[in-house]
Scaffold this motif. Structure first.
Motif, short mmCIF file in Angstrom:
data_model
loop_
_atom_site.label_atom_id
_atom_site.label_comp_id
_atom_site.label_asym_id
_atom_site.label_seq_id
_atom_site.Cartn_x
_atom_site.Cartn_y
_atom_site.Cartn_z
N ARG A 248 6.53 -0.35 -4.97
CA ARG A 248 6.25 0.23 -3.67
C ARG A 248 4.73 0.80 -2.97
O ARG A 248 4.20 0.85 -1.61
CB ARG A 248 7.26 0.89 -2.71
CG ARG A 248 8.94 -0.28 -2.52
CD ARG A 248 9.52 -0.21 -1.68
NE ARG A 248 11.01 -1.26 -1.56
CZ ARG A 248 12.37 -1.00 -2.38
NH1 ARG A 248 12.29 0.50 -3.04
NH2 ARG A 248 12.62 -1.51 -1.34
N SER A 249 4.92 2.17 -3.95
CA SER A 249 3.61 2.63 -4.13
C SER A 249 2.91 2.17 -4.09
O SER A 249 1.05 2.95 -4.33
CB SER A 249 4.56 4.41 -4.52
OG SER A 249 3.93 3.92 -5.78
N ARG A 250 2.79 1.10 -4.87
CA ARG A 250 0.99 0.22 -5.35
C ARG A 250 1.36 -1.08 -5.22
O ARG A 250 1.44 -2.41 -6.01
CB ARG A 250 1.05 0.91 -7.02
CG ARG A 250 0.96 2.35 -7.87
CD ARG A 250 1.12 1.83 -9.08
NE ARG A 250 0.76 3.55 -9.21
CZ ARG A 250 1.35 4.59 -8.92
NH1 ARG A 250 2.67 5.14 -8.30
NH2 ARG A 250 0.99 5.74 -9.23
N LEU A 251 2.02 -1.73 -3.81
CA LEU A 251 1.54 -2.71 -3.19
C LEU A 251 1.09 -3.43 -3.08
O LEU A 251 0.34 -4.82 -3.41
CB LEU A 251 2.18 -3.24 -2.30
CG LEU A 251 4.84 -3.00 -2.08
CD1 LEU A 251 4.89 -2.77 -0.70
CD2 LEU A 251 4.87 -3.75 -2.76
N PHE A 252 -0.46 -2.57 -3.40
CA PHE A 252 -1.68 -3.77 -3.68
C PHE A 252 -2.76 -3.13 -4.56
O PHE A 252 -3.71 -4.05 -4.44
CB PHE A 252 -2.65 -2.67 -2.00
CG PHE A 252 -1.73 -2.32 -0.87
CD1 PHE A 252 -1.23 -3.42 -0.26
CD2 PHE A 252 -1.44 -0.97 -1.05
CE1 PHE A 252 -0.55 -3.03 1.14
CE2 PHE A 252 -1.15 -0.43 0.38
CZ PHE A 252 -0.35 -1.61 0.61
N ALA A 253 -2.12 -2.75 -5.44
CA ALA A 253 -3.38 -2.81 -6.92
C ALA A 253 -1.50 -3.24 -7.93
O ALA A 253 -0.84 -3.71 -8.02
CB ALA A 253 -2.73 -1.29 -8.03
N PRO A 254 -2.96 -3.82 -9.16
CA PRO A 254 -2.63 -4.72 -10.09
C PRO A 254 -1.35 -2.96 -10.99
O PRO A 254 -1.40 -2.44 -11.65
CB PRO A 254 -3.55 -4.54 -11.10
CG PRO A 254 -4.74 -4.72 -10.52
CD PRO A 254 -3.86 -3.86 -9.24
N ILE A 255 -0.38 -4.81 -11.53
CA ILE A 255 0.76 -3.66 -12.37
C ILE A 255 1.32 -3.81 -12.76
O ILE A 255 1.23 -5.52 -13.25
CB ILE A 255 2.73 -3.22 -11.13
CG1 ILE A 255 2.27 -2.79 -10.52
CG2 ILE A 255 3.26 -2.45 -11.81
CD1 ILE A 255 2.93 -2.69 -8.72
N SER A 256 1.44 -4.21 -14.41
CA SER A 256 1.64 -5.18 -15.78
C SER A 256 3.58 -4.64 -16.27
O SER A 256 3.94 -3.45 -15.67
CB SER A 256 1.24 -4.87 -17.07
OG SER A 256 0.94 -3.69 -16.87
N LEU A 257 3.73 -5.56 -16.41
CA LEU A 257 5.73 -5.48 -17.71
C LEU A 257 5.39 -3.82 -17.58
O LEU A 257 6.44 -2.92 -17.79
CB LEU A 257 5.72 -6.58 -18.32
CG LEU A 257 6.82 -5.99 -18.74
CD1 LEU A 257 8.08 -6.26 -17.48
CD2 LEU A 257 7.76 -7.59 -19.27
N ALA A 258 4.07 -3.91 -19.10
CA ALA A 258 3.86 -2.64 -19.82
C ALA A 258 4.35 -1.16 -18.08
O ALA A 258 4.51 -0.34 -19.39
CB ALA A 258 2.69 -2.98 -20.52
N ASP A 259 3.44 -1.98 -17.40
CA ASP A 259 3.91 -0.38 -16.81
C ASP A 259 5.17 -0.25 -16.34
O ASP A 259 5.38 1.16 -16.21
CB ASP A 259 2.80 -0.26 -14.67
CG ASP A 259 1.30 -0.65 -15.77
OD1 ASP A 259 0.66 -0.09 -16.63
OD2 ASP A 259 0.62 -1.17 -15.32
N LEU A 260 5.22 -1.15 -15.65
CA LEU A 260 6.73 -0.74 -15.55
C LEU A 260 7.74 0.07 -16.28
O LEU A 260 8.64 0.82 -16.48
CB LEU A 260 7.49 -1.70 -14.73
CG LEU A 260 7.16 -3.00 -13.78
CD1 LEU A 260 7.14 -4.50 -12.81
CD2 LEU A 260 7.12 -1.13 -12.44
N ALA A 261 7.87 -0.61 -17.31
CA ALA A 261 8.44 -0.20 -18.49
C ALA A 261 7.64 0.66 -19.50
O ALA A 261 9.09 2.03 -19.27
CB ALA A 261 8.89 -1.15 -20.21
N ARG A 262 7.07 1.80 -18.79
CA ARG A 262 6.70 3.01 -19.54
C ARG A 262 7.39 3.70 -17.95
O ARG A 262 7.46 4.73 -18.04
CB ARG A 262 5.13 3.16 -19.02
CG ARG A 262 4.25 2.77 -20.13
CD ARG A 262 3.28 3.19 -20.57
NE ARG A 262 2.15 2.89 -19.40
CZ ARG A 262 1.19 1.58 -19.47
NH1 ARG A 262 1.34 0.77 -19.91
NH2 ARG A 262 1.01 1.61 -18.53
N VAL A 263 6.84 4.30 -16.93
CA VAL A 263 7.73 4.00 -15.17
C VAL A 263 9.89 4.71 -16.50
O VAL A 263 10.16 5.59 -15.84
CB VAL A 263 7.64 3.89 -14.46
CG1 VAL A 263 8.78 4.44 -12.94
CG2 VAL A 263 6.45 3.75 -14.21
N ALA A 264 10.24 2.91 -16.31
CA ALA A 264 11.95 3.02 -16.68
C ALA A 264 12.01 4.15 -17.66
O ALA A 264 13.29 4.12 -17.93
CB ALA A 264 12.08 1.90 -16.61
#
Length: 342
Positions: A248-264
């Motif tokens: 939600r904080s980056r709805l306007f920015a590119p996000i990859s699955l790797a990004d999400l895995a790093r956050v989790a």
């Protein structure tokens, strides 16, 4: 054991495309109706018949040659075929992988390089033709890539060149198939809303994609990572809330699955299993849904917002694809939501 299900195929048989006893005419007609191919005739009399009906995007056909035939189509990229002999048997070789298909068994064929079909004499088959674009719409839910290509032309929604549905899941596919047949109207009238049929077609596509042997094997291997779940210092819900806040904080920015895995703080595979188990969708589908919800809120609340501007603002570079995702999620087109303000 008779594997052939009791299907009501009358609505297809009532729509003949052609019948012929000419080898040349049959070859030309089938090239136009399905795809270009080489056709070699064997023993038996030529008695070709093709029947065809359409849903929104899935074609349902019944095809017979009468004689034994060897078919070598061009490797198709725009569609996948599902084949089930109603009588007789056939052999399929796709990209070097071969299977034998008896009456009632179901094969899914998606060659990237080469394909050879050998139909025995008097073989008749029920064939479904699914466009690749339909498969791309559900590809995220079975994809193991760490970076999503936004379902562009490079997306490969299919893995196995040919496989048979396992006997344990064949009844579920047959139930889906019977419902698909029941959706065919007896005439040209459209009684069911196209968006609902579109949702059903995606369910059928997802069923086939998720039951590819390579996908099942990969997911079973993923279960071996259960120790990862047991060793997590934070609860599942906390990790999912964390990545949803990040989305939600980056709805306007590119996000990859790797990004999400790093956050989790888990592997991409573990995150994929986590999202499927607790949110029912893949991580990138979860992200897309959040963006669609934000876009809908913007269209409803801002009278100055245009559909194109909102699509671009929330990361949907392809307006047609945005509209398709939006209608799938909310049952209406973005412009229809926009008109609600007036």
């Amino acid at each position: 054991m008779d594997l052939l299900p009791q299907l009501d195929l009358s609505k297809i048989y009532h729509r003949p495309v052609f019948r012929s006893h000419s080898a040349e005419d049959s070859h030309q007609a089938l090239s136009r109706a399905i795809t270009h191919h080489q056709l070699n005739w064997g023993r038996g009399d030529v008695s070709t018949a093709l029947y065809r009906r359409e849903l929104n995007r899935i074609s349902l056909m019944i095809l017979s040659y009468g004689a034994e035939v060897i078919i070598r189509p061009n490797a198709f990229k725009d569609f996948v075929l599902v084949q089930m002999p109603l009588r007789g048997s056939a052999e399929i070789e796709s990209d070097g992988v071969g299977i034998h298909l008896n009456s009632g068994e179901v094969a899914v064929v998606a060659p990237r390089r080469s394909i050879r079909l050998h139909w025995q004499a008097n073989c008749e088959q029920l064939i479904l033709k699914l466009p690749t674009e339909l498969l791309r719409q559900t590809a995220c839910q079975t994809c193991a890539l760490s970076h999503c290509p936004s379902l562009g032309a490079d997306c490969q929604p299919w893995i196995d060149p040919v496989f048979k549905l396992a006997g344990g899941i064949a009844p579920q596919w047959q139930a889906l198939l019977q419902q698909m047949l029941s959706l065919l109207s007896p005439d040209q009238a459209r009684e069911l809303h196209p968006s609902w049929i579109n949702q059903f077609e995606q369910t059928a596509a997802l069923f086939l994609q998720s039951h590819q042997p390579s996908v099942l094997e990969r997911d079973n291997q993923g279960d071996e990572d259960s120790s990862d779940f047991n060793q997590m210092p934070a609860p599942f819900d906390t990790r999912l809330t964390r990545i949803e806040d990040y989305m939600r904080s980056r709805l306007f920015a590119p996000i990859s699955l790797a990004d999400l895995a790093r956050v989790a703080e888990v592997s991409p595979r573990t995150l994929n299993v986590l999202c499927h188990r607790h949110r029912g969708v893949a991580p990138m589908v979860l992200l897309r849904n959040l963006r669609l919800e934000a876009a809908r809120n913007k269209l409803i609340s801002d009278p100055r917002a245009s559909v194109t501007e909102v699509a671009m603002e929330y990361g949907f570079g392809h307006l047609g694809r945005f509209s398709a995702y939006y209608r799938e999620r909310f049952g209406e087109l973005p412009r229809q939501t926009s008109l609600m303000r007036h």
